[in-house]
Design a protein around this motif. Structure first.
Motif, PDB file in Angstrom:
ATOM      1  N   ALA A   1      -1.839  29.922  14.373  1.00 38.23           N
ATOM      2  CA  ALA A   1      -2.595  29.805  13.106  1.00 38.23           C
ATOM      3  C   ALA A   1      -2.543  28.411  12.512  1.00 38.23           C
ATOM      4  CB  ALA A   1      -2.033  30.793  11.968  1.00 38.23           C
ATOM      5  N   CYS A   2      -1.315  27.799  12.514  1.00 39.10           N
ATOM      6  CA  CYS A   2      -1.231  26.305  12.099  1.00 39.10           C
ATOM      7  C   CYS A   2      -1.909  25.467  13.002  1.00 39.10           C
ATOM      8  CB  CYS A   2       0.222  26.056  12.098  1.00 39.10           C
ATOM      9  SG  CYS A   2       1.319  26.735  10.866  1.00 39.10           S
ATOM     10  N   ALA A   3      -2.098  25.570  14.192  1.00 40.27           N
ATOM     11  CA  ALA A   3      -3.112  24.682  14.891  1.00 40.27           C
ATOM     12  C   ALA A   3      -4.424  24.877  14.473  1.00 40.27           C
ATOM     13  CB  ALA A   3      -2.754  24.894  16.482  1.00 40.27           C
ATOM     14  N   LEU A   4      -5.010  26.196  14.518  1.00 40.81           N
ATOM     15  CA  LEU A   4      -6.374  26.446  14.278  1.00 40.81           C
ATOM     16  C   LEU A   4      -6.606  25.969  12.862  1.00 40.81           C
ATOM     17  CD1 LEU A   4      -6.718  30.010  15.524  1.00 40.81           C
ATOM     18  CD2 LEU A   4      -7.749  27.791  16.446  1.00 40.81           C
ATOM     19  N   ALA A   5      -5.874  25.942  11.683  1.00 36.89           N
ATOM     20  CA  ALA A   5      -5.839  25.503  10.295  1.00 36.89           C
ATOM     21  C   ALA A   5      -6.220  24.152  10.306  1.00 36.89           C
ATOM     22  CB  ALA A   5      -4.809  25.730   9.427  1.00 36.89           C
ATOM     23  N   ILE A   6      -5.337  23.208  11.411  1.00 42.68           N
ATOM     24  CA  ILE A   6      -5.530  21.942  11.485  1.00 42.68           C
ATOM     25  C   ILE A   6      -6.883  21.435  12.011  1.00 42.68           C
ATOM     26  CG2 ILE A   6      -4.761  19.735  12.400  1.00 42.68           C
ATOM     27  CD1 ILE A   6      -1.920  21.021  12.136  1.00 42.68           C
ATOM     28  N   LEU A   7      -7.183  22.110  13.137  1.00 39.65           N
ATOM     29  CA  LEU A   7      -8.705  21.835  13.746  1.00 39.65           C
ATOM     30  C   LEU A   7      -9.833  22.353  12.792  1.00 39.65           C
ATOM     31  CD1 LEU A   7      -7.567  23.190  17.553  1.00 39.65           C
ATOM     32  CD2 LEU A   7      -7.879  20.919  16.540  1.00 39.65           C
ATOM     33  N   LYS A   8      -9.697  23.233  12.176  1.00 47.00           N
ATOM     34  CA  LYS A   8     -10.737  23.641  11.120  1.00 47.00           C
ATOM     35  C   LYS A   8     -11.076  22.547  10.237  1.00 47.00           C
ATOM     36  CE  LYS A   8     -12.695  26.884   8.190  1.00 47.00           C
ATOM     37  NZ  LYS A   8     -12.382  27.885   7.092  1.00 47.00           N
ATOM     38  N   ARG A   9     -10.072  21.240   9.948  1.00 50.59           N
ATOM     39  CA  ARG A   9     -10.451  20.530   9.084  1.00 50.59           C
ATOM     40  C   ARG A   9     -11.141  19.395   9.950  1.00 50.59           C
ATOM     41  NH1 ARG A   9      -4.089  19.771   7.757  1.00 50.59           N
ATOM     42  NH2 ARG A   9      -3.969  21.842   7.027  1.00 50.59           N
ATOM     43  N   GLY A  10     -11.214  19.360  11.398  1.00 55.12           N
ATOM     44  CA  GLY A  10     -11.872  18.321  12.007  1.00 55.12           C
ATOM     45  C   GLY A  10     -11.413  18.312  13.455  1.00 55.12           C
ATOM     46  N   ASP A  11     -12.037  17.773  14.437  1.00 54.12           N
ATOM     47  CA  ASP A  11     -11.636  17.535  15.733  1.00 54.12           C
ATOM     48  C   ASP A  11     -10.412  16.601  15.664  1.00 54.12           C
ATOM     49  OD1 ASP A  11     -13.943  19.171  16.276  1.00 54.12           O
ATOM     50  OD2 ASP A  11     -15.017  17.756  17.434  1.00 54.12           O
ATOM     51  N   THR A  12      -9.293  16.627  16.608  1.00 58.90           N
ATOM     52  CA  THR A  12      -8.433  15.601  16.636  1.00 58.90           C
ATOM     53  C   THR A  12      -7.710  15.998  18.041  1.00 58.90           C
ATOM     54  OG1 THR A  12      -6.377  14.822  15.531  1.00 58.90           O
ATOM     55  CG2 THR A  12      -6.593  17.187  15.511  1.00 58.90           C
ATOM     56  N   TYR A  13      -6.641  15.275  18.374  1.00 56.15           N
ATOM     57  CA  TYR A  13      -6.043  15.008  19.534  1.00 56.15           C
ATOM     58  C   TYR A  13      -4.618  15.766  19.313  1.00 56.15           C
ATOM     59  CZ  TYR A  13      -4.985  10.482  17.929  1.00 56.15           C
ATOM     60  OH  TYR A  13      -4.356   9.425  17.152  1.00 56.15           O
ATOM     61  N   GLY A  14      -3.998  16.039  20.402  1.00 60.11           N
ATOM     62  CA  GLY A  14      -2.762  16.600  20.468  1.00 60.11           C
ATOM     63  C   GLY A  14      -1.635  16.170  19.555  1.00 60.11           C
ATOM     64  N   TYR A  15      -1.348  14.670  19.903  1.00 62.70           N
ATOM     65  CA  TYR A  15      -0.293  13.839  19.184  1.00 62.70           C
ATOM     66  C   TYR A  15      -0.559  14.169  17.547  1.00 62.70           C
ATOM     67  CZ  TYR A  15       2.632  10.129  17.416  1.00 62.70           C
ATOM     68  OH  TYR A  15       3.531   9.523  16.447  1.00 62.70           O
ATOM     69  N   GLU A  16      -1.689  13.948  17.208  1.00 60.89           N
ATOM     70  CA  GLU A  16      -2.241  14.046  15.683  1.00 60.89           C
ATOM     71  C   GLU A  16      -1.899  15.344  15.054  1.00 60.89           C
ATOM     72  OE1 GLU A  16      -3.002  11.784  13.360  1.00 60.89           O
ATOM     73  OE2 GLU A  16      -2.402  10.354  14.782  1.00 60.89           O
ATOM     74  N   ILE A  17      -2.271  16.567  16.003  1.00 60.08           N
ATOM     75  CA  ILE A  17      -1.865  17.826  15.370  1.00 60.08           C
ATOM     76  C   ILE A  17      -0.171  17.953  15.276  1.00 60.08           C
ATOM     77  CG2 ILE A  17      -2.071  20.332  16.138  1.00 60.08           C
ATOM     78  CD1 ILE A  17      -4.822  19.551  17.807  1.00 60.08           C
ATOM     79  N   THR A  18       0.435  17.514  16.300  1.00 63.46           N
ATOM     80  CA  THR A  18       1.774  17.448  16.114  1.00 63.46           C
ATOM     81  C   THR A  18       2.239  16.830  14.890  1.00 63.46           C
ATOM     82  OG1 THR A  18       1.889  17.534  18.579  1.00 63.46           O
ATOM     83  CG2 THR A  18       3.781  17.174  17.265  1.00 63.46           C
ATOM     84  N   GLN A  19       1.693  15.639  14.569  1.00 58.08           N
ATOM     85  CA  GLN A  19       2.250  14.873  13.378  1.00 58.08           C
ATOM     86  C   GLN A  19       1.912  15.692  12.232  1.00 58.08           C
ATOM     87  OE1 GLN A  19       4.255  12.333  13.907  1.00 58.08           O
ATOM     88  NE2 GLN A  19       4.258  12.896  16.033  1.00 58.08           N
TER      89      GLN A  19
ATOM     90  N   PRO B   1       1.273  23.977  25.093  1.00 58.04           N
ATOM     91  CA  PRO B   1       1.247  25.348  25.622  1.00 58.04           C
ATOM     92  C   PRO B   1       0.481  26.134  24.613  1.00 58.04           C
ATOM     93  CG  PRO B   1       3.510  24.743  25.984  1.00 58.04           C
ATOM     94  CD  PRO B   1       2.910  23.507  25.277  1.00 58.04           C
ATOM     95  N   VAL B   2       0.773  25.771  23.279  1.00 57.31           N
ATOM     96  CA  VAL B   2      -0.156  26.455  22.166  1.00 57.31           C
ATOM     97  C   VAL B   2      -1.491  26.003  22.196  1.00 57.31           C
ATOM     98  CG1 VAL B   2      -0.457  26.572  19.796  1.00 57.31           C
ATOM     99  CG2 VAL B   2       1.599  26.887  20.736  1.00 57.31           C
ATOM    100  N   LEU B   3      -2.034  24.868  22.399  1.00 60.25           N
ATOM    101  CA  LEU B   3      -3.300  24.363  22.631  1.00 60.25           C
ATOM    102  C   LEU B   3      -3.908  24.968  23.790  1.00 60.25           C
ATOM    103  CD1 LEU B   3      -2.943  20.468  21.119  1.00 60.25           C
ATOM    104  CD2 LEU B   3      -3.909  22.560  19.951  1.00 60.25           C
ATOM    105  N   ARG B   4      -3.116  25.073  24.902  1.00 60.13           N
ATOM    106  CA  ARG B   4      -3.838  25.701  26.176  1.00 60.13           C
ATOM    107  C   ARG B   4      -4.011  27.069  26.124  1.00 60.13           C
ATOM    108  NH1 ARG B   4      -0.103  22.020  28.640  1.00 60.13           N
ATOM    109  NH2 ARG B   4       1.389  23.438  28.758  1.00 60.13           N
ATOM    110  N   ARG B   5      -3.165  27.639  25.312  1.00 59.19           N
ATOM    111  CA  ARG B   5      -3.567  29.250  25.190  1.00 59.19           C
ATOM    112  C   ARG B   5      -4.635  29.454  24.035  1.00 59.19           C
ATOM    113  NH1 ARG B   5       1.344  30.454  23.332  1.00 59.19           N
ATOM    114  NH2 ARG B   5       0.831  30.281  21.149  1.00 59.19           N
ATOM    115  N   LEU B   6      -4.893  28.512  23.098  1.00 56.34           N
ATOM    116  CA  LEU B   6      -5.771  28.724  22.291  1.00 56.34           C
ATOM    117  C   LEU B   6      -7.393  28.380  22.899  1.00 56.34           C
ATOM    118  CD1 LEU B   6      -4.759  26.857  19.037  1.00 56.34           C
ATOM    119  CD2 LEU B   6      -4.803  29.357  19.332  1.00 56.34           C
TER     120      LEU B   6
END
Length: 114
Positions: free
Chosen positions: A12-30, A45-50
């Motif tokens: 849910a957290c990763a999807l919420a971040i992605l809903k704000r706009g496209d980004t890359y893994g390191y930025e999602i982590t930060q 692994p979360v991103l691969r599952r999504l």
């Protein structure tokens, strides 16, 4: 934080971040690290599952002579995020009621609806 974060909450957290706009893994982590303790080794692994569940997709873009993998949310991901938000609100209310007692959601809040 003393509470273990389950995989669906990370999703849910990763999807919420992605809903704000496209980004890359390191930025999602930060971005996640601003609120919760998470490492890149936990996030990928979360991103691969999504991606496998078609909740997000990837594309590569050149960056400083290398390709950088970007993630973007899909329509299915937006629908899943909406469901996660509904479930989160129900869960949060139930836990607050359990920990603080009935009517705890009404105390000390100034939501302008008086």
């Amino acid at each position: 934080m003393a509470f273990k974060i389950e995989s669906s909450l990370l999703d849910a957290c990763a999807l919420a971040i992605l809903k704000r706009g496209d980004t890359y893994g390191y930025e999602i982590t930060q971005e996640m690290k601003k609120s919760i303790v998470v490492s890149e080794s936990t996030l990928y692994p979360v991103l691969r599952r999504l991606q496998k569940e078609q909740l997000c997709r990837t594309y590569d873009q050149p960056y400083q002579g290398r390709n950088r993998r970007y993630y973007s949310i899909t329509e299915k991901g937006i629908a899943q995020l909406s469901d996660y938000l509904r479930q989160w609100r129900e869960y949060r209310t139930a836990i607050e009621t359990l920990l603080e007692g009935p009517n705890s959601n009404d105390k000390g809040r100034d939501d302008g609806n008086e």
